[in-house]
Design a protein around this motif. Structure first.
Motif, PDB file in Angstrom:
ATOM      1  N   MET A 266      39.707  46.800  14.306  1.00  0.00           N
ATOM      2  CA  MET A 266      39.390  45.872  13.954  1.00  0.00           C
ATOM      3  C   MET A 266      38.449  44.930  14.652  1.00  0.00           C
ATOM      4  SD  MET A 266      41.718  42.885  12.288  1.00  0.00           S
ATOM      5  CE  MET A 266      41.537  41.329  11.998  1.00  0.00           C
ATOM      6  N   ALA A 267      37.613  44.471  14.077  1.00  0.00           N
ATOM      7  CA  ALA A 267      37.395  43.499  15.045  1.00  0.00           C
ATOM      8  C   ALA A 267      37.246  42.645  15.418  1.00  0.00           C
ATOM      9  CB  ALA A 267      35.396  43.344  14.752  1.00  0.00           C
ATOM     10  N   LYS A 268      36.885  42.161  16.720  1.00  0.00           N
ATOM     11  CA  LYS A 268      37.078  40.673  17.821  1.00  0.00           C
ATOM     12  C   LYS A 268      35.770  39.735  16.780  1.00  0.00           C
ATOM     13  CE  LYS A 268      37.243  38.863  21.962  1.00  0.00           C
ATOM     14  NZ  LYS A 268      36.831  37.842  22.332  1.00  0.00           N
ATOM     15  N   ALA A 269      36.935  38.469  17.094  1.00  0.00           N
ATOM     16  CA  ALA A 269      36.492  37.492  15.294  1.00  0.00           C
ATOM     17  C   ALA A 269      35.316  36.500  16.761  1.00  0.00           C
ATOM     18  CB  ALA A 269      37.880  36.153  15.840  1.00  0.00           C
ATOM     19  N   LYS A 270      34.415  36.725  16.142  1.00  0.00           N
ATOM     20  CA  LYS A 270      33.144  36.157  17.289  1.00  0.00           C
ATOM     21  C   LYS A 270      33.064  35.155  17.931  1.00  0.00           C
ATOM     22  CE  LYS A 270      28.059  35.827  16.113  1.00  0.00           C
ATOM     23  NZ  LYS A 270      27.755  34.776  16.824  1.00  0.00           N
ATOM     24  N   GLU A 271      32.885  34.521  18.800  1.00  0.00           N
ATOM     25  CA  GLU A 271      32.579  33.379  19.693  1.00  0.00           C
ATOM     26  C   GLU A 271      31.461  32.797  19.081  1.00  0.00           C
ATOM     27  OE1 GLU A 271      34.404  31.899  23.118  1.00  0.00           O
ATOM     28  OE2 GLU A 271      35.938  33.181  21.619  1.00  0.00           O
ATOM     29  N   HIS A 272      31.898  31.496  18.943  1.00  0.00           N
ATOM     30  CA  HIS A 272      31.006  30.466  19.239  1.00  0.00           C
ATOM     31  C   HIS A 272      31.119  29.782  19.872  1.00  0.00           C
ATOM     32  CE1 HIS A 272      30.233  31.681  15.107  1.00  0.00           C
ATOM     33  NE2 HIS A 272      31.569  31.708  14.689  1.00  0.00           N
ATOM     34  N   TYR A 273      29.731  28.977  20.675  1.00  0.00           N
ATOM     35  CA  TYR A 273      30.086  27.990  21.382  1.00  0.00           C
ATOM     36  C   TYR A 273      28.379  26.834  21.169  1.00  0.00           C
ATOM     37  CZ  TYR A 273      26.359  30.569  23.218  1.00  0.00           C
ATOM     38  OH  TYR A 273      24.400  31.603  23.588  1.00  0.00           O
ATOM     39  N   PHE A 274      28.640  26.194  21.787  1.00  0.00           N
ATOM     40  CA  PHE A 274      27.213  24.875  22.016  1.00  0.00           C
ATOM     41  C   PHE A 274      27.508  24.735  23.516  1.00  0.00           C
ATOM     42  CE2 PHE A 274      30.508  22.185  20.907  1.00  0.00           C
ATOM     43  CZ  PHE A 274      30.419  20.789  20.898  1.00  0.00           C
ATOM     44  N   ASP A 275      26.082  23.825  23.771  1.00  0.00           N
ATOM     45  CA  ASP A 275      26.392  23.174  25.441  1.00  0.00           C
ATOM     46  C   ASP A 275      26.319  21.513  25.075  1.00  0.00           C
ATOM     47  OD1 ASP A 275      26.304  25.777  26.941  1.00  0.00           O
ATOM     48  OD2 ASP A 275      24.208  25.720  26.308  1.00  0.00           O
ATOM     49  N   ILE A 276      26.594  21.010  25.911  1.00  0.00           N
ATOM     50  CA  ILE A 276      26.842  19.856  26.152  1.00  0.00           C
ATOM     51  C   ILE A 276      25.694  19.371  27.424  1.00  0.00           C
ATOM     52  CG2 ILE A 276      28.294  17.344  26.207  1.00  0.00           C
ATOM     53  CD1 ILE A 276      30.257  18.765  25.617  1.00  0.00           C
ATOM     54  N   SER A 277      23.880  18.557  27.062  1.00  0.00           N
ATOM     55  CA  SER A 277      24.292  18.162  28.757  1.00  0.00           C
ATOM     56  C   SER A 277      23.172  16.959  28.645  1.00  0.00           C
ATOM     57  CB  SER A 277      22.500  19.052  28.632  1.00  0.00           C
ATOM     58  OG  SER A 277      22.307  19.060  27.677  1.00  0.00           O
ATOM     59  N   ALA A 278      22.337  16.896  29.253  1.00  0.00           N
ATOM     60  CA  ALA A 278      22.048  15.165  29.215  1.00  0.00           C
ATOM     61  C   ALA A 278      20.046  15.754  29.473  1.00  0.00           C
ATOM     62  CB  ALA A 278      22.737  14.047  30.645  1.00  0.00           C
ATOM     63  N   LYS A 279      20.151  15.888  29.183  1.00  0.00           N
ATOM     64  CA  LYS A 279      18.467  16.858  28.713  1.00  0.00           C
ATOM     65  C   LYS A 279      17.518  15.327  28.716  1.00  0.00           C
ATOM     66  CE  LYS A 279      18.688  21.212  30.186  1.00  0.00           C
ATOM     67  NZ  LYS A 279      19.579  20.516  31.380  1.00  0.00           N
ATOM     68  N   LEU A 280      16.562  15.505  28.854  1.00  0.00           N
ATOM     69  CA  LEU A 280      15.307  14.310  28.338  1.00  0.00           C
ATOM     70  C   LEU A 280      14.006  14.661  28.581  1.00  0.00           C
ATOM     71  CD1 LEU A 280      15.182  10.817  27.800  1.00  0.00           C
ATOM     72  CD2 LEU A 280      13.901  11.181  30.207  1.00  0.00           C
ATOM     73  N   ASP A 281      13.946  15.081  27.316  1.00  0.00           N
ATOM     74  CA  ASP A 281      12.492  15.463  26.916  1.00  0.00           C
ATOM     75  C   ASP A 281      11.077  14.996  27.345  1.00  0.00           C
ATOM     76  OD1 ASP A 281       9.750  16.051  25.733  1.00  0.00           O
ATOM     77  OD2 ASP A 281      10.632  15.955  23.858  1.00  0.00           O
ATOM     78  N   MET A 282      11.160  14.975  28.970  1.00  0.00           N
ATOM     79  CA  MET A 282      10.030  13.911  29.317  1.00  0.00           C
ATOM     80  C   MET A 282       8.283  14.015  28.214  1.00  0.00           C
ATOM     81  SD  MET A 282      10.378  11.995  32.092  1.00  0.00           S
ATOM     82  CE  MET A 282      11.181  12.788  33.226  1.00  0.00           C
ATOM     83  N   MET A 283       7.471  14.599  27.697  1.00  0.00           N
ATOM     84  CA  MET A 283       6.850  14.484  27.169  1.00  0.00           C
ATOM     85  C   MET A 283       6.963  13.093  25.637  1.00  0.00           C
ATOM     86  SD  MET A 283       3.850  15.846  27.367  1.00  0.00           S
ATOM     87  CE  MET A 283       3.572  14.702  26.369  1.00  0.00           C
ATOM     88  N   GLU A 284       8.084  13.254  25.538  1.00  0.00           N
ATOM     89  CA  GLU A 284       8.381  12.198  24.257  1.00  0.00           C
ATOM     90  C   GLU A 284       9.088  10.808  25.138  1.00  0.00           C
ATOM     91  OE1 GLU A 284       8.286  12.523  21.399  1.00  0.00           O
ATOM     92  OE2 GLU A 284       8.404  14.312  21.000  1.00  0.00           O
ATOM     93  N   MET A 285       9.026  10.901  26.711  1.00  0.00           N
ATOM     94  CA  MET A 285       9.255  10.170  27.416  1.00  0.00           C
ATOM     95  C   MET A 285       7.813   9.394  27.097  1.00  0.00           C
ATOM     96  SD  MET A 285      11.637   7.860  28.707  1.00  0.00           S
ATOM     97  CE  MET A 285      11.471   6.764  29.384  1.00  0.00           C
TER      98      MET A 285
END
Length: 168
Positions: free
Chosen positions: A1-20
């Protein structure tokens, strides 16, 4: 039986300098056409290397109006007002006022620990891990990951302008 897929996401504080930069340019244009700034010397200066932004104008009230204009342009471009943290307000030559803001584009260590602790205390079946200036949250159920995003967004007094991304 296949192992359930792990899902993930990242929490960051990146700022899009071009938008700034775009938000700053739009704010400069608006100030140049506004009647209440006619004949008043103002400046909005970005120092990318030092990660600072300075506003200069004739008085505290003009500085506040200038900041309001800039914030409205930032919000329209999807940038968080929390990206600016006032670090210094001073009088400069010619009776002008200068305010310097630190550009917040990372989650500081204490804040990252608070976020991880809150996620762990939520009893959701996810694993938060601090990776440099990001927090990776992984789990088997996408619903659990979405619940974490809601939880973190509800956290009060976080200084960092959080960005949730890299969803897999």
């Amino acid at each position: 039986m296949a192992k359930a897929k792990e899902h993930y996401f990242d929490i960051s504080a990146k700022l899009d300098m071009m938008e700034m930069k775009n938000a700053i340019e739009q704010a400069r244009k608006e100030v140049s056409t506004r009647f209440d700034f006619k004949g008043i010397e103002t400046a909005i200066e970005l120092n990318e290397k030092a990660k600072t932004l300075s506003l200069v104008s004739s008085s505290d009230s003009k500085i506040d109006a200038l900041k309001d204009i800039l914030l409205s342009k930032m919000i329209k471009r999807g940038l968080s007002p929390k990206s600016l943290d006032e670090i210094k307000r001073e009088g400069v030559s010619g009776g002008k006022v200068k305010v310097i803001y630190r550009i917040v584009d990372t989650i500081d260590r204490d804040e990252a620990k608070r976020i991880v602790k809150a996620i762990k205390e939520s009893k959701l079946k996810v694993t938060p891990a601090v990776q440099g200036d990001e927090i990776r949250v992984s789990g088997k159920k996408i619903d659990d990951l979405q619940a974490v995003i809601v939880l973190v967004k509800k956290m009060e007094d976080l200084k960092a302008p959080l960005v949730f991304g890299n969803f897999h």
